[in-house]
Design a protein around this motif. Structure first.
Motif, short mmCIF file in Angstrom:
data_model
loop_
_atom_site.label_atom_id
_atom_site.label_comp_id
_atom_site.label_asym_id
_atom_site.label_seq_id
_atom_site.Cartn_x
_atom_site.Cartn_y
_atom_site.Cartn_z
N ARG A 106 -10.56 2.95 7.06
CA ARG A 106 -10.28 3.80 8.23
C ARG A 106 -11.32 4.91 8.35
O ARG A 106 -11.73 5.27 9.46
CB ARG A 106 -8.88 4.42 8.09
CG ARG A 106 -7.79 3.56 8.69
CD ARG A 106 -6.91 4.41 9.62
NE ARG A 106 -6.13 3.58 10.52
CZ ARG A 106 -4.90 3.17 10.25
NH1 ARG A 106 -4.32 3.49 9.11
NH2 ARG A 106 -4.24 2.43 11.12
N PHE A 126 -2.96 0.51 -5.53
CA PHE A 126 -3.21 1.43 -4.41
C PHE A 126 -2.96 2.89 -4.77
O PHE A 126 -2.80 3.72 -3.90
CB PHE A 126 -2.41 1.00 -3.17
CG PHE A 126 -2.82 -0.37 -2.69
CD1 PHE A 126 -3.93 -0.54 -1.89
CD2 PHE A 126 -2.14 -1.51 -3.13
CE1 PHE A 126 -4.34 -1.81 -1.49
CE2 PHE A 126 -2.54 -2.78 -2.74
CZ PHE A 126 -3.64 -2.92 -1.92
N TYR A 127 -2.94 3.21 -6.08
CA TYR A 127 -2.93 4.62 -6.48
C TYR A 127 -4.26 5.27 -6.13
O TYR A 127 -4.35 6.48 -6.00
CB TYR A 127 -2.66 4.76 -7.98
CG TYR A 127 -1.19 4.65 -8.30
CD1 TYR A 127 -0.38 5.77 -8.34
CD2 TYR A 127 -0.61 3.41 -8.55
CE1 TYR A 127 0.98 5.67 -8.60
CE2 TYR A 127 0.74 3.30 -8.81
CZ TYR A 127 1.52 4.43 -8.83
OH TYR A 127 2.86 4.33 -9.09
N LYS A 128 -5.29 4.43 -6.07
CA LYS A 128 -6.64 4.95 -5.79
C LYS A 128 -7.03 4.70 -4.34
O LYS A 128 -8.22 4.72 -4.02
CB LYS A 128 -7.64 4.24 -6.72
CG LYS A 128 -7.43 4.59 -8.17
CD LYS A 128 -7.99 3.51 -9.06
CE LYS A 128 -9.46 3.36 -8.88
NZ LYS A 128 -10.24 3.97 -9.95
N HIS A 129 -6.05 4.49 -3.49
CA HIS A 129 -6.34 4.23 -2.08
C HIS A 129 -6.93 5.49 -1.45
O HIS A 129 -6.30 6.53 -1.43
CB HIS A 129 -5.05 3.83 -1.35
CG HIS A 129 -5.25 3.52 0.09
ND1 HIS A 129 -6.13 2.56 0.52
CD2 HIS A 129 -4.71 4.06 1.21
CE1 HIS A 129 -6.10 2.51 1.85
NE2 HIS A 129 -5.26 3.42 2.28
N ARG A 130 -8.18 5.35 -0.99
CA ARG A 130 -8.86 6.50 -0.41
C ARG A 130 -9.01 6.37 1.11
O ARG A 130 -9.60 7.21 1.76
CB ARG A 130 -10.26 6.65 -1.06
CG ARG A 130 -10.19 7.09 -2.50
CD ARG A 130 -11.32 6.50 -3.32
NE ARG A 130 -11.10 5.10 -3.62
CZ ARG A 130 -12.06 4.25 -3.95
NH1 ARG A 130 -13.30 4.65 -4.04
NH2 ARG A 130 -11.78 2.98 -4.20
N GLY A 131 -8.47 5.28 1.66
CA GLY A 131 -8.56 5.07 3.11
C GLY A 131 -9.98 4.85 3.56
O GLY A 131 -10.37 5.29 4.65
N VAL A 186 0.85 -1.19 0.00
CA VAL A 186 0.00 0.00 0.00
C VAL A 186 0.89 1.24 0.00
O VAL A 186 0.56 2.26 -0.61
CB VAL A 186 -0.92 0.00 1.24
CG1 VAL A 186 -1.85 1.20 1.22
CG2 VAL A 186 -1.72 -1.29 1.31
N ASP A 187 2.03 1.13 0.67
CA ASP A 187 2.94 2.25 0.83
C ASP A 187 3.62 2.60 -0.49
O ASP A 187 4.14 1.73 -1.17
CB ASP A 187 4.00 1.86 1.86
CG ASP A 187 4.50 3.06 2.61
OD1 ASP A 187 4.39 4.18 2.06
OD2 ASP A 187 4.99 2.89 3.73
N PRO A 243 1.03 4.75 -13.85
CA PRO A 243 -0.34 4.47 -13.44
C PRO A 243 -1.43 4.89 -14.44
O PRO A 243 -2.53 4.36 -14.37
CB PRO A 243 -0.51 5.27 -12.14
CG PRO A 243 0.46 6.39 -12.26
CD PRO A 243 1.64 5.81 -13.00
#
Lengths: 149, 460
Positions: free
Chosen positions: B152, B144-149, B91-92, B116
């Motif tokens: 959480r 995970f370029y589209k990781h919006r959290g 993810v990092d 990407p």
């Protein structure tokens, strides 16, 4: 093949879009800046046989260097911020930016503030806003046909 | 003499796997790592280990499918996994190339970077191909370029509010993700879906699957460059989405699922007629594809996933079944209306692009059959009924168009403490990378299309 052509003729009769004007065209580069994939699926069908945006002079081009319009979907994630700017900076002028879909417009965005750079207008100058979650292919066709003037 | 809890954790997982259970997912939550194991009956069992000094023993040697889960738990929750070496970032993104790619060395080996941003209307994600000439030796996929959290961000909200976060993860699997979330919440709240609720949800799930299958067949045609096939199935996808809008007011069925019941109501008569037309048209379009030799010659023997690899990597859904793994979460979903459902595999379960395409054609027939029998009466609003005692953790597994999706909800006082959404796409992305190795670089778009995974619901 014949069935397909017959289908197309029938489908297009049902739609209320202006007649194609081949005098104008726009090359569009799409960037997914953090969407849920809904906008992409609808954009794909906007190029499908029902709406067939190509007949209005729209082409999705592979490189931002060939594009007149940058069409951005999704709210901009921190990870897509730099790639989005790189795509914009690679475009020749004049260029236009379309903020596509509610997330790109900053409406009802969900997510962690630390993962999001903000709506498209926080990152790039926006020329056209296409609302919808996601915008339907009919709305896409209407908005883009207006853009090409 | 008591054994250490860490060893117990591994022993219990090894025993469950030995007993026929499959790895279902792993997540970190408040000082604990939980592994979900899915029994052949569909029952979900959790094995937990406390995080001691930021560390937990890895299970990646027992269950290679836990690879991404453990890497995500480290990147997002700081848990180190003893025995998982190297624990590459997933993810990092704030790390250099050497840290997240597998070293590939040798004469003439070089890297091709893609994304990407891709060339078409495609979601964002980065692929790094290690190649010699056109031959792919290895593929490192960095998503995970589209990781919006989203997981959480859902924390602290009420269970009802949390539904929106599960829905926003992905448009293509919105019904699956929200049904899995709703079922998990209902376990927490001690609610049981009535037959009416189960039937309404099953219809919505199959309507979602229908347009996805049609879209996925169109995608393979596009991957080959067969515009006629692509357009014909795109037209059918459009009709399926128009039907969704007609029935529920939304082309992707957004907002049609809720926690604790169902409020979608419609008369099924018009839907039955339209579905019969879409079915006849799709059968005709499929026959046309079968007779196109230049199309069908392009499909066999590329992107092969053997049955053994499908099991090892934890493949799910149509992709796993195309390799001969006859598993389908629908067959064991006792909270949905899939009575008597059995998983099918293609006649030639070779695990290649052809088998995956054929699997879509087989399964779309299954979906038409299911919808025809489920839509025998109007769909009406209904509520779940109270049942038994609530739990602190709810877990539900629902078959998405990409494969089994697991949603886990941990809750106290009616609020979300932790939600974990492990989608079919998340399970299958490592399988795509594996399938690409040994193939030619120009074949990758077609291989990728034959899986047609979502980036959005892996990234969340």
């Amino acid at each position: 093949m014949l069935t397909l052509l017959k289908d197309l003729r029938r489908l297009r009769r049902q739609l209320d879009l202006p007649a194609p004007d081949h005098a104008r065209s726009l090359a569009v580069r799409h960037v997914d800046a953090g969407s849920c994939n809904g906008c992409e699926h609808e954009l794909t069908l906007a190029s499908g046989p029902h709406y067939d945006l190509a007949r209005f002079g729209f082409a999705v081009v592979a490189s931002p260097r060939h594009a007149d319009v940058l069409l951005v979907t999704g709210t901009v994630t921190t990870r897509m911020h730099a790639p989005l700017l790189a795509a914009y900076n690679a475009m020749p002028e004049p260029r236009r930016v379309v903020a596509f879909g509610d997330c790109a417009l900053g409406c009802g965005v969900l997510g962690l503030a630390s993962e999001l750079a903000g709506p498209v207008e926080d990152v790039l100058p926006v020329d056209l806003r296409v609302p919808g979650c996601p915008p339907t292919p009919a709305a896409i066709a209407a908005a883009l046909v207006e853009l090409v003037g | 003499m008591s054994r250490s809890p860490l060893n117990d954790y591994r022993t219990r997982i090894a025993a469950a796997l030995e007993g026929g259970s499959r790895f279902g997912g792993l997540h970190a939550s408040g000082g604990t790592v939980r592994t979900a194991l899915v029994a052949p009956s569909g029952a979900i069992q959790f094995e937990s280990a406390p995080v001691v000094d930021g560390r937990v023993t890895s299970i990646v040697d027992l269950a290679p499918a836990a690879n991404w889960d453990e890497r995500e738990a480290f990147d997002s929750y700081g848990v180190r996994f003893d025995g998982h070496e190297p624990l590459r970032p997933l993810v990092d993104h704030d790390l250099d190339l050497v840290s997240w790619t597998v070293p590939v060395r040798g004469p003439d080996a070089y890297q091709v970077a893609v994304g990407p941003i891709h060339a078409g209307v495609i979601e964002s994600g980065h692929f790094r191909f290690h190649v010699v000439g056109d031959l792919i030796l290895h593929l490192d996929a960095r998503l995970f370029y589209k990781h919006r959290g989203l997981e959480r961000a859902a924390e602290g909200h009420t269970l009802a509010e949390g539904l929106a976060y599960a829905g926003r993860a992905c448009a293509a699997c919105a019904v699956t993700n929200t049904v899995a979330y709703a079922q998990a919440c209902e376990q927490v709240l001690a609610l049981h879906p009535t037959a009416e609720v189960a039937r309404a949800r099953t219809i919505l799930l199959e309507l979602e699957r229908l347009w996805n299958h049609l879209n996925d067949i169109a995608a393979v045609c596009a991957g080959v460059g067969l515009a006629a096939g692509n357009m014909r199935f795109a037209a059918l996808t459009e009709r399926a989405r128009q039907l969704n809008a007609q029935l529920t007011g939304h082309r992707f069925l957004f907002g049609s699922v809720e926690v604790g019941g169902n409020r979608v109501a419609f008369d099924a008569t018009a839907a039955r007629a339209e579905l019969a037309e879409i079915r006849a048209e799709s059968e005709s379009a499929w026959r046309e594809l079968l007779f196109n030799a230049s199309f069908s010659d392009r499909l066999p023997d590329i992107g092969v996933v053997s049955l053994e690899d499908a099991v090892t990597f934890g493949a799910v859904g149509p992709a796993a079944r195309a390799s001969g793994l006859a598993e389908d979460a629908r067959a064991t979903s006792n909270l949905l209306a899939y009575d008597g459902f059995t998983a099918i595999v293609p006649h030639r379960a070779a695990g290649d692009v052809q088998a995956r395409l054929e699997q879509h054609a087989l399964e779309v027939q299954q979906t038409f059959d299911l919808l025809a029998s489920l839509l025998d009466a109007p769909v009406v609003a209904a509520s779940c009924e109270p049942a038994g005692n609530g739990r602190a953790i709810g877990a539900a597994r629902v078959e998405s168009p990409r494969g089994a999706t697991l949603c886990i909800v941990e809750s106290t006082n009616g609020r979300v403490d932790r939600v974990r959404l492990r989608t079919g796409s998340y399970a299958n992305w490592p399988v795509v990378a594996h399938a690409a190795a040994g193939c030619l670089l120009p074949d990758f778009p077609l291989i990728n299309k034959s899986f047609e995974l979502c980036y959005a619901c892996a990234d969340r």
